[in-house]
Design a protein around this motif. Structure first.
Motif, PDB file in Angstrom:
ATOM      1  N   LEU A   9       0.839  -1.193   0.000  1.00 46.21           N
ATOM      2  CA  LEU A   9       0.000   0.000   0.000  1.00 46.21           C
ATOM      3  C   LEU A   9       0.882   1.255   0.000  1.00 46.21           C
ATOM      4  N   ILE A  10       1.838   1.303   0.901  1.00 45.66           N
ATOM      5  CA  ILE A  10       2.822   2.388   0.931  1.00 45.66           C
ATOM      6  C   ILE A  10       4.181   1.729   0.712  1.00 45.66           C
ATOM      7  N   PRO A  11       4.790   1.970  -0.439  1.00 43.92           N
ATOM      8  CA  PRO A  11       6.055   1.301  -0.746  1.00 43.92           C
ATOM      9  C   PRO A  11       7.201   1.860   0.095  1.00 43.92           C
ATOM     10  N   TYR A  12       8.219   1.033   0.268  1.00 42.42           N
ATOM     11  CA  TYR A  12       9.434   1.508   0.923  1.00 42.42           C
ATOM     12  C   TYR A  12      10.108   2.539   0.017  1.00 42.42           C
ATOM     13  N   GLN A  13      10.751   3.506   0.619  1.00 41.06           N
ATOM     14  CA  GLN A  13      11.616   4.389  -0.155  1.00 41.06           C
ATOM     15  C   GLN A  13      12.761   3.529  -0.703  1.00 41.06           C
ATOM     16  N   PRO A  14      13.377   3.944  -1.814  1.00 44.69           N
ATOM     17  CA  PRO A  14      14.438   3.115  -2.404  1.00 44.69           C
ATOM     18  C   PRO A  14      15.629   2.912  -1.463  1.00 44.69           C
ATOM     19  N   MET A  15      16.265   1.755  -1.563  1.00 42.23           N
ATOM     20  CA  MET A  15      17.424   1.430  -0.734  1.00 42.23           C
ATOM     21  C   MET A  15      18.566   2.427  -0.987  1.00 42.23           C
ATOM     22  N   ASP A  16      18.645   2.962  -2.200  1.00 41.16           N
ATOM     23  CA  ASP A  16      19.719   3.889  -2.550  1.00 41.16           C
ATOM     24  C   ASP A  16      19.281   5.356  -2.441  1.00 41.16           C
ATOM     25  N   LEU A  17      18.239   5.617  -1.650  1.00 42.18           N
ATOM     26  CA  LEU A  17      17.749   6.981  -1.472  1.00 42.18           C
ATOM     27  C   LEU A  17      18.902   7.903  -1.090  1.00 42.18           C
ATOM     28  N   ALA A  18      19.001   9.051  -1.760  1.00 40.07           N
ATOM     29  CA  ALA A  18      20.110   9.972  -1.509  1.00 40.07           C
ATOM     30  C   ALA A  18      19.672  11.279  -0.846  1.00 40.07           C
ATOM     31  N   GLU A  19      18.411  11.630  -0.923  1.00 40.28           N
ATOM     32  CA  GLU A  19      17.918  12.905  -0.386  1.00 40.28           C
ATOM     33  C   GLU A  19      16.804  12.656   0.619  1.00 40.28           C
ATOM     34  N   PRO A  20      16.718  13.436   1.666  1.00 34.53           N
ATOM     35  CA  PRO A  20      17.607  14.527   2.027  1.00 34.53           C
ATOM     36  C   PRO A  20      18.957  13.992   2.516  1.00 34.53           C
ATOM     37  N   ALA A  21      20.016  14.430   1.885  1.00 31.99           N
ATOM     38  CA  ALA A  21      21.353  13.855   2.062  1.00 31.99           C
ATOM     39  C   ALA A  21      21.813  13.839   3.520  1.00 31.99           C
ATOM     40  N   GLU A  22      21.609  14.939   4.238  1.00 32.33           N
ATOM     41  CA  GLU A  22      22.090  15.014   5.619  1.00 32.33           C
ATOM     42  C   GLU A  22      21.364  13.996   6.513  1.00 32.33           C
ATOM     43  N   LEU A  23      20.060  13.890   6.355  1.00 31.82           N
ATOM     44  CA  LEU A  23      19.277  12.943   7.152  1.00 31.82           C
ATOM     45  C   LEU A  23      19.613  11.502   6.777  1.00 31.82           C
ATOM     46  N   VAL A  24      19.690  11.213   5.486  1.00 31.02           N
ATOM     47  CA  VAL A  24      20.028   9.851   5.043  1.00 31.02           C
ATOM     48  C   VAL A  24      21.396   9.467   5.600  1.00 31.02           C
ATOM     49  N   ALA A  25      22.361  10.384   5.551  1.00 30.81           N
ATOM     50  CA  ALA A  25      23.701  10.115   6.081  1.00 30.81           C
ATOM     51  C   ALA A  25      23.656   9.873   7.592  1.00 30.81           C
ATOM     52  N   ALA A  26      22.860  10.657   8.309  1.00 34.05           N
ATOM     53  CA  ALA A  26      22.753  10.500   9.759  1.00 34.05           C
ATOM     54  C   ALA A  26      22.146   9.144  10.118  1.00 34.05           C
ATOM     55  N   ILE A  27      21.127   8.730   9.381  1.00 27.94           N
ATOM     56  CA  ILE A  27      20.499   7.427   9.643  1.00 27.94           C
ATOM     57  C   ILE A  27      21.495   6.315   9.348  1.00 27.94           C
ATOM     58  N   ARG A  28      22.166   6.401   8.218  1.00 25.39           N
ATOM     59  CA  ARG A  28      23.164   5.372   7.869  1.00 25.39           C
ATOM     60  C   ARG A  28      24.288   5.332   8.910  1.00 25.39           C
ATOM     61  N   GLN A  29      24.698   6.481   9.396  1.00 23.62           N
ATOM     62  CA  GLN A  29      25.766   6.519  10.405  1.00 23.62           C
ATOM     63  C   GLN A  29      25.314   5.833  11.691  1.00 23.62           C
ATOM     64  N   ARG A  30      24.089   6.118  12.139  1.00 22.13           N
ATOM     65  CA  ARG A  30      23.575   5.495  13.364  1.00 22.13           C
ATOM     66  C   ARG A  30      23.469   3.990  13.208  1.00 22.13           C
ATOM     67  N   ARG A  31      23.214   3.532  12.002  1.00 20.19           N
ATOM     68  CA  ARG A  31      23.033   2.104  11.731  1.00 20.19           C
ATOM     69  C   ARG A  31      24.318   1.420  11.282  1.00 20.19           C
ATOM     70  N   GLY A  32      25.450   2.100  11.378  1.00 21.63           N
ATOM     71  CA  GLY A  32      26.701   1.489  10.955  1.00 21.63           C
ATOM     72  C   GLY A  32      26.783   1.280   9.453  1.00 21.63           C
ATOM     73  N   GLY A  33      26.164   2.202   8.700  1.00 22.32           N
ATOM     74  CA  GLY A  33      26.210   2.141   7.247  1.00 22.32           C
ATOM     75  C   GLY A  33      25.009   1.470   6.612  1.00 22.32           C
TER      76      GLY A  33
END
Length: 183
Positions: free
Chosen positions: A5-29
């Motif tokens: 019903l509501i699809p996942y955002q793409p695994m390679d989502l790049a924007e918003p860059a700062e937030l995506v980077a912060a989430i990846r950093q918290r999750r160890g990449g």
């Protein structure tokens, strides 16, 4: 398999860059399905990343009690995704595989209390009472405050409250473990 019903955002989502980077950093990449669903709303994803990041990484509460509560909430609410993501951290914090399996019985008369310490049983009871009854027995709270102190008792209550929020989000939006596609 039906379409989400509501699809996942793409695994390679790049924007918003700062937030995506912060989430990846918290999750160890890594980037997990929960993040991919949260990112439909930047304010929600930002607040979630900060709040849950603090709960996961900066509490004084014993990590084993934190993960016990998270696993217990997951079982009580039927949030397998949540259990899937917290059973291993529970074991890394000192839990055993036998205790992981026992947590699947939380709130039931067959829950093997003998596998857990008194404070762990009290944490399991608090998890059950907060998740199912909302109201909490005052004697239980007095025991926890005596054993854990005020800060860790407040943190344990916060973990249980926060992970009830997490499980409700996961279930309502049908978020599934990364290696377990939806039925």
């Amino acid at each position: 398999m039906s379409e989400r019903l509501i699809p996942y955002q793409p695994m390679d989502l790049a924007e918003p860059a700062e937030l995506v980077a912060a989430i990846r950093q918290r999750r160890g990449g890594q980037f997990i399905n929960l993040d991919r669903m949260l990112l439909h709303s930047v304010p929600v994803a930002e607040g979630w990343n900060h709040f849950i990041g603090e709960i996961r990484n900066n509490l004084s509460l014993d990590p084993k009690l934190r993960e016990l509560a998270m696993c217990g909430v997951a079982v009580l609410n039927g949030a397998e995704y949540e259990f899937f993501h917290h059973a291993l951290p529970f074991k890394k914090a000192g839990g055993t595989e036998e205790q992981v399996q026992a947590l699947r019985l939380i709130g039931q008369s067959s829950f093997p209390r003998n596998l857990f310490s008194q404070v762990e049983n009290d944490a399991a009871d608090l998890t059950f009472q907060m998740t199912r009854n909302i109201k909490v027995d005052s004697e239980l709270m007095k025991r926890l405050q005596k054993e854990l102190g005020s800060t860790d008792t407040v943190e344990l209550v916060t973990v249980i409250a926060a992970y009830n929020m997490v499980s409700r989000f996961l279930i309502a939006l049908d978020v599934n473990p990364e290696d377990h596609p939806p039925a």
